[in-house]
Design a protein around this motif. Structure first.
Motif, PDB file in Angstrom:
ATOM      1  N   PHE A 289      32.971  49.262 100.445  1.00 22.15           N
ATOM      2  CA  PHE A 289      33.682  48.495  99.426  1.00 22.15           C
ATOM      3  C   PHE A 289      32.723  47.877  98.415  1.00 22.15           C
ATOM      4  O   PHE A 289      33.079  47.648  97.262  1.00 22.15           O
ATOM      5  CB  PHE A 289      34.520  47.391 100.082  1.00 22.15           C
ATOM      6  N   ILE A 290      31.493  47.592  98.854  1.00 24.66           N
ATOM      7  CA  ILE A 290      30.503  46.993  97.952  1.00 24.66           C
ATOM      8  C   ILE A 290      29.963  48.040  96.995  1.00 24.66           C
ATOM      9  O   ILE A 290      29.875  47.808  95.782  1.00 24.66           O
ATOM     10  CB  ILE A 290      29.370  46.345  98.768  1.00 24.66           C
ATOM     11  N   THR A 291      29.586  49.186  97.526  1.00 22.88           N
ATOM     12  CA  THR A 291      29.131  50.302  96.693  1.00 22.88           C
ATOM     13  C   THR A 291      29.426  51.601  97.436  1.00 22.88           C
ATOM     14  O   THR A 291      29.152  51.692  98.648  1.00 22.88           O
ATOM     15  CB  THR A 291      27.631  50.197  96.372  1.00 22.88           C
TER      16      THR A 291
ATOM     17  N   HIS B 255      20.776  48.851  88.449  1.00 25.68           N
ATOM     18  CA  HIS B 255      20.299  49.228  89.788  1.00 25.68           C
ATOM     19  C   HIS B 255      19.486  48.050  90.323  1.00 25.68           C
ATOM     20  O   HIS B 255      18.312  47.893  89.971  1.00 25.68           O
ATOM     21  CB  HIS B 255      19.449  50.506  89.722  1.00 25.68           C
ATOM     22  N   TRP B 256      20.117  47.235  91.144  1.00 19.19           N
ATOM     23  CA  TRP B 256      19.509  45.980  91.581  1.00 19.19           C
ATOM     24  C   TRP B 256      18.162  46.189  92.270  1.00 19.19           C
ATOM     25  O   TRP B 256      17.254  45.392  92.088  1.00 19.19           O
ATOM     26  CB  TRP B 256      20.452  45.245  92.516  1.00 19.19           C
TER      27      TRP B 256
ATOM     28  N   ARG C 200      18.308  58.197  93.138  1.00 17.14           N
ATOM     29  CA  ARG C 200      19.339  57.566  93.957  1.00 17.14           C
ATOM     30  C   ARG C 200      19.180  56.046  93.946  1.00 17.14           C
ATOM     31  O   ARG C 200      18.063  55.533  93.888  1.00 17.14           O
ATOM     32  CB  ARG C 200      19.275  58.092  95.396  1.00 17.14           C
ATOM     33  N   ASP C 201      20.294  55.352  93.991  1.00 22.21           N
ATOM     34  CA  ASP C 201      20.290  53.897  93.930  1.00 22.21           C
ATOM     35  C   ASP C 201      19.746  53.315  95.245  1.00 22.21           C
ATOM     36  O   ASP C 201      20.321  53.543  96.316  1.00 22.21           O
ATOM     37  CB  ASP C 201      21.705  53.379  93.678  1.00 22.21           C
TER      38      ASP C 201
ATOM     39  N   LEU D 183      21.798  49.330 101.675  1.00 27.55           N
ATOM     40  CA  LEU D 183      23.065  48.789 102.168  1.00 27.55           C
ATOM     41  C   LEU D 183      23.698  49.721 103.201  1.00 27.55           C
ATOM     42  O   LEU D 183      24.081  49.290 104.293  1.00 27.55           O
ATOM     43  CB  LEU D 183      24.019  48.563 100.998  1.00 27.55           C
ATOM     44  N   HIS D 184      23.808  51.000 102.868  1.00 31.18           N
ATOM     45  CA  HIS D 184      24.407  51.945 103.811  1.00 31.18           C
ATOM     46  C   HIS D 184      23.455  52.254 104.963  1.00 31.18           C
ATOM     47  O   HIS D 184      23.907  52.624 106.051  1.00 31.18           O
ATOM     48  CB  HIS D 184      24.807  53.227 103.077  1.00 31.18           C
TER      49      HIS D 184
END
Length: 277
Positions: free
Chosen positions: A33-35, A56-57, A65-66, A72-73
């Protein structure tokens, strides 16, 4: 539980660990849900090696790729491996530790000598051998790092049970006709639950680092699936031109393991019956 929570709240470091760990777990559960997961594996060569920005934080990697999405994943796999491997080693350790601590005798001697043999093999070396034999995937990685941790759980649980198995209330339960399984589950395990909780938090932190180490060596989660250890491995060749590629997954490993250790220390004090103030 209220008393334990009251004592735990008095420790600022334990509460810090609890908050940080909760953030990691929340992020892992709601990562999609976040990304979207697609942003973590989708390549975009035009955007490769861009530093951290509003778009791209955490920047982008060598394939565009981010990095934020990959970290996160990757937390899903890293935390899942740590928790599942701990649960597996705890389950086996609890089974054998309770049995040898309660019954003792020749069974105790045989099981503990076998645990001594397992303990003599370096944990990382054993995990490397198991993964190399079974293959590199998440299931085999969990099996490999869980097996290496079983002897520690068996010893701790056995020692905790030996401390209570000869007490008067156990003798009273036996005299009342209670079966062995009922005595272990209803009378012994509740009195060593504090030791199990503390050891579980500490072990989870260790196994997260061990799984990251194996992935870093190429024997864990395989590309392009993100995992903290594999992200560090991918960032090695870009250490000088793009150090952020190694900083962010490294910080994720440090903060997650630190939070578990701090929480474990706080729980150890909160669950200690001698600290009632």
């Amino acid at each position: 539980m209220k008393e334990i929570w009251r004592r735990l709240k008095k420790s600022k470091t334990a509460m810090f660990g609890l908050v940080v760990l909760s953030i990691f777990i929340f992020s892992a559960v709601f990562a999609e849900f976040i990304t979207p997961y697609n942003t973590a594996i989708k390549q975009n060569i035009r955007q490769r090696m861009q530093g951290p920005s509003t778009d791209h934080w955490f920047g982008t990697d060598g394939f565009g790729r981010d990095v934020f999405a990959r970290v996160l994943h990757g937390s899903r796999r890293s935390l899942s491996i740590g928790f599942l491997a701990t649960l597996a080693s705890l389950s086996v350790g609890l089974l054998f530790g309770a049995a040898v601590g309660y019954y003792g005798g020749k069974f105790d001697a045989i099981v503990m000598r076998f645990m001594d043999i397992l303990s003599a093999i370096p944990a990382t070396l054993m995990a490397l051998a198991i993964v190399a034999a079974l293959g590199s995937n998440m299931t085999n990685l969990i099996i490999a790092i869980a097996i290496a941790r079983i002897p520690a759980f068996v010893r701790i649980i056995r020692a905790a049970i030996l401390g209570v198995v000869d007490l008067e209330y156990i003798e009273a339960a036996k005299a009342g006709g209670a079966g062995d399984l009922r005595i272990i589950i209803k009378h012994i395990l509740p009195n060593i639950i504090g030791t199990l909780i503390v050891q579980t938090t500490m072990t989870t932190a260790q196994l997260i680092m061990r799984s990251a180490s194996l992935s870093f060596l190429g024997l864990g989660i395989q590309a392009p699936e993100p995992e903290w250890g594999s992200l560090l491995s991918e960032a090695r060749e870009f250490l000088r031109p793009a150090p952020y590629l190694m900083v962010f997954p490294g910080l994720a490993i440090v903060l997650s393991t630190l939070s578990l250790n701090l929480l474990g220390d706080g729980l150890r004090d909160a669950l200690d019956p001698r600290l009632k103030s």
